[in-house]
Structures are given as C-alpha cells and as structure tokens.
Design a protein around this motif. Sequence first.
Motif, PDB file in Angstrom:
ATOM      1  N   LYS A  71       0.874  -1.506  -0.070  1.00 34.18           N
ATOM      2  CA  LYS A  71      -0.102  -0.128  -0.099  1.00 34.18           C
ATOM      3  C   LYS A  71       1.037   1.255  -0.115  1.00 34.18           C
ATOM      4  N   PRO A  72      -0.142   2.421  -1.254  1.00 33.55           N
ATOM      5  CA  PRO A  72       1.566   3.535  -0.740  1.00 33.55           C
ATOM      6  C   PRO A  72       1.261   4.189   1.123  1.00 33.55           C
ATOM      7  N   ALA A  73       3.009   4.472   1.115  1.00 39.60           N
ATOM      8  CA  ALA A  73       3.855   4.533   2.533  1.00 39.60           C
ATOM      9  C   ALA A  73       2.395   5.902   2.721  1.00 39.60           C
ATOM     10  N   TYR A  74       3.009   6.859   1.396  1.00 37.11           N
ATOM     11  CA  TYR A  74       2.493   8.692   1.813  1.00 37.11           C
ATOM     12  C   TYR A  74       1.490   8.764   1.098  1.00 37.11           C
ATOM     13  N   PRO A  75       0.080   9.798   1.581  1.00 38.12           N
ATOM     14  CA  PRO A  75      -0.935   9.992   0.757  1.00 38.12           C
ATOM     15  C   PRO A  75      -0.461  11.230  -0.219  1.00 38.12           C
ATOM     16  N   VAL A  76       0.766  10.984  -1.413  1.00 42.11           N
ATOM     17  CA  VAL A  76       0.645  11.634  -2.144  1.00 42.11           C
ATOM     18  C   VAL A  76       0.926  11.020  -3.114  1.00 42.11           C
ATOM     19  N   ALA A  77       1.271  12.173  -4.640  1.00 41.21           N
ATOM     20  CA  ALA A  77       1.385  11.898  -5.624  1.00 41.21           C
ATOM     21  C   ALA A  77       2.660  11.958  -5.713  1.00 41.21           C
ATOM     22  N   TYR A  78       3.084  10.909  -6.872  1.00 39.70           N
ATOM     23  CA  TYR A  78       4.590  11.633  -6.837  1.00 39.70           C
ATOM     24  C   TYR A  78       5.621  12.007  -8.829  1.00 39.70           C
ATOM     25  N   LEU A  79       6.432  12.892  -8.761  1.00 44.27           N
ATOM     26  CA  LEU A  79       6.318  13.861  -9.740  1.00 44.27           C
ATOM     27  C   LEU A  79       7.924  12.997  -9.915  1.00 44.27           C
ATOM     28  N   VAL A  80       7.908  12.356 -11.390  1.00 46.18           N
ATOM     29  CA  VAL A  80       9.593  12.589 -12.057  1.00 46.18           C
ATOM     30  C   VAL A  80      10.017  13.556 -12.940  1.00 46.18           C
ATOM     31  N   VAL A  81      11.031  13.925 -13.027  1.00 45.86           N
ATOM     32  CA  VAL A  81      11.767  14.450 -13.652  1.00 45.86           C
ATOM     33  C   VAL A  81      12.815  14.250 -15.111  1.00 45.86           C
ATOM     34  N   ASP A  82      12.691  14.268 -15.767  1.00 41.98           N
ATOM     35  CA  ASP A  82      12.898  13.479 -16.890  1.00 41.98           C
ATOM     36  C   ASP A  82      14.688  14.905 -17.364  1.00 41.98           C
ATOM     37  N   VAL A  83      15.678  14.271 -16.817  1.00 44.78           N
ATOM     38  CA  VAL A  83      16.990  15.349 -17.045  1.00 44.78           C
ATOM     39  C   VAL A  83      17.943  14.777 -17.574  1.00 44.78           C
ATOM     40  N   ARG A  84      18.325  15.554 -18.818  1.00 42.94           N
ATOM     41  CA  ARG A  84      19.774  15.037 -20.209  1.00 42.94           C
ATOM     42  C   ARG A  84      20.484  15.868 -19.790  1.00 42.94           C
ATOM     43  N   ASN A  85      21.794  15.561 -19.291  1.00 42.43           N
ATOM     44  CA  ASN A  85      22.968  16.610 -20.073  1.00 42.43           C
ATOM     45  C   ASN A  85      22.200  18.268 -19.388  1.00 42.43           C
ATOM     46  N   ALA A  86      22.039  18.065 -18.043  1.00 40.91           N
ATOM     47  CA  ALA A  86      21.712  19.451 -17.304  1.00 40.91           C
ATOM     48  C   ALA A  86      20.963  20.215 -17.867  1.00 40.91           C
ATOM     49  N   GLN A  87      19.681  19.206 -18.203  1.00 40.61           N
ATOM     50  CA  GLN A  87      18.321  20.628 -18.672  1.00 40.61           C
ATOM     51  C   GLN A  87      16.466  19.436 -18.571  1.00 40.61           C
ATOM     52  N   ALA A  88      16.504  19.664 -17.935  1.00 41.73           N
ATOM     53  CA  ALA A  88      15.321  19.698 -17.880  1.00 41.73           C
ATOM     54  C   ALA A  88      14.173  19.188 -19.449  1.00 41.73           C
ATOM     55  N   LYS A  89      13.844  18.067 -19.541  1.00 39.14           N
ATOM     56  CA  LYS A  89      13.278  17.694 -20.802  1.00 39.14           C
ATOM     57  C   LYS A  89      11.723  17.592 -20.540  1.00 39.14           C
ATOM     58  N   ALA A  90      11.287  16.961 -19.675  1.00 44.46           N
ATOM     59  CA  ALA A  90      10.062  17.226 -19.118  1.00 44.46           C
ATOM     60  C   ALA A  90       9.691  16.208 -17.676  1.00 44.46           C
ATOM     61  N   ALA A  91       8.522  16.176 -17.664  1.00 46.76           N
ATOM     62  CA  ALA A  91       8.385  14.892 -16.180  1.00 46.76           C
ATOM     63  C   ALA A  91       6.704  14.336 -16.454  1.00 46.76           C
ATOM     64  N   LYS A  92       6.512  13.739 -14.937  1.00 44.84           N
ATOM     65  CA  LYS A  92       4.712  13.165 -15.177  1.00 44.84           C
ATOM     66  C   LYS A  92       4.926  12.525 -13.890  1.00 44.84           C
ATOM     67  N   LEU A  93       3.921  13.018 -13.706  1.00 47.28           N
ATOM     68  CA  LEU A  93       2.682  12.541 -12.010  1.00 47.28           C
ATOM     69  C   LEU A  93       2.114  11.460 -12.180  1.00 47.28           C
ATOM     70  N   PHE A  94       2.576  10.761 -11.360  1.00 49.32           N
ATOM     71  CA  PHE A  94       2.405   9.692 -11.166  1.00 49.32           C
ATOM     72  C   PHE A  94       1.084   9.189  -9.636  1.00 49.32           C
TER      73      PHE A  94
END
Length: 156
Positions: A107-130
């Motif tokens: 079960k989820p340990a915390y009552p939160v959503a998770y945002l994962v950031v795609d960063v390549r060569n020190a540049q943010a490209k995108a993110a997804k919220l789960f």
Amino acid sequence: MDTLNHKNLQRIYTHACSTYPEECCGFIFADGTVHHGVNIQSELNRRQPDIHARTAANGYTFSVADTLAMNRSFRSGNPVTIIYHSHPDVGAYFSREDENKALFMGKPAYPVAYLVVDVRNAQAKAAKLFQWNGKGFACIHEFHVNEENLTTHPRS
C-alpha cells in the motif's frame, strides 16, 4: 492552489538541473511551497554498499531532516501532497525502485502523488506525475519543456 504551477515546476526543474548527474529529491506542500530535499543516497552507498547498492546517480533517499519534516506535515494543516525526484538521462517513468520506495506492505506509504523529472545533460526535458490507482502507480499528467515554454498534457 495549483501546486504544480509553472513557477513551481521551474523551481523543480532548476533543482534537477543543479544536482545533475545525480538525482534530486524534494516535495511540495499543500500550500504550494516547494521544499528542495537533500539526497543522501551516495552517502548511504559509501557507508554500506552491500545494503545500499545504488548511488545518487540512480537513486534517492531523503535526509533524516527531510523525512521528519515530511512526516510532521501529515499531522498539520499543510501536508505534503507531491514527492518529486529526477531521473538523470533515463526518462521520466515510475521505476520498480520508485514503486518499492513508495509502498509499504503493498500500500502507498504516503498519501501523495509522485513527480518524476526527465533531466538530460543538465537540462530538464519533461516530467510525469504518478498517482496510486488501487493497483499500481499510473501517469496522470505529463509536463513537457520546449525551449522557453512549458506545456502540460493531462493523461486519461
């Protein structure tokens, strides 16, 4: 308040770029305050590599102070609503390791959503919220960075 507004996403992207090539980590409170966490994963790896095989290049663990602040927030009027971290050079996806950290006894340990950031060569490209859907973590929103413009795309 929309906690994942343009300003907060830029703060998170800047954080992700500043820690590259290591993962960043942090969280967002219900009032929209972004907290930049301290990733102690490499320190854990140096101390106990047999237990903590990953370094901050491919994993994150919040500092004790960050963990305490987050846990205290859940007993306050301003709880953490989103935990974020970056994935250097591998894309924004919810990995098996991310799932293992997010769950306790299935079960989820915390009552939160998770945002994962795609960063390549020190540049943010995108993110997804789960978010947990009762069976697993599903992407509910995508954020893309196109040069100076930030665009968002809800998932159905």
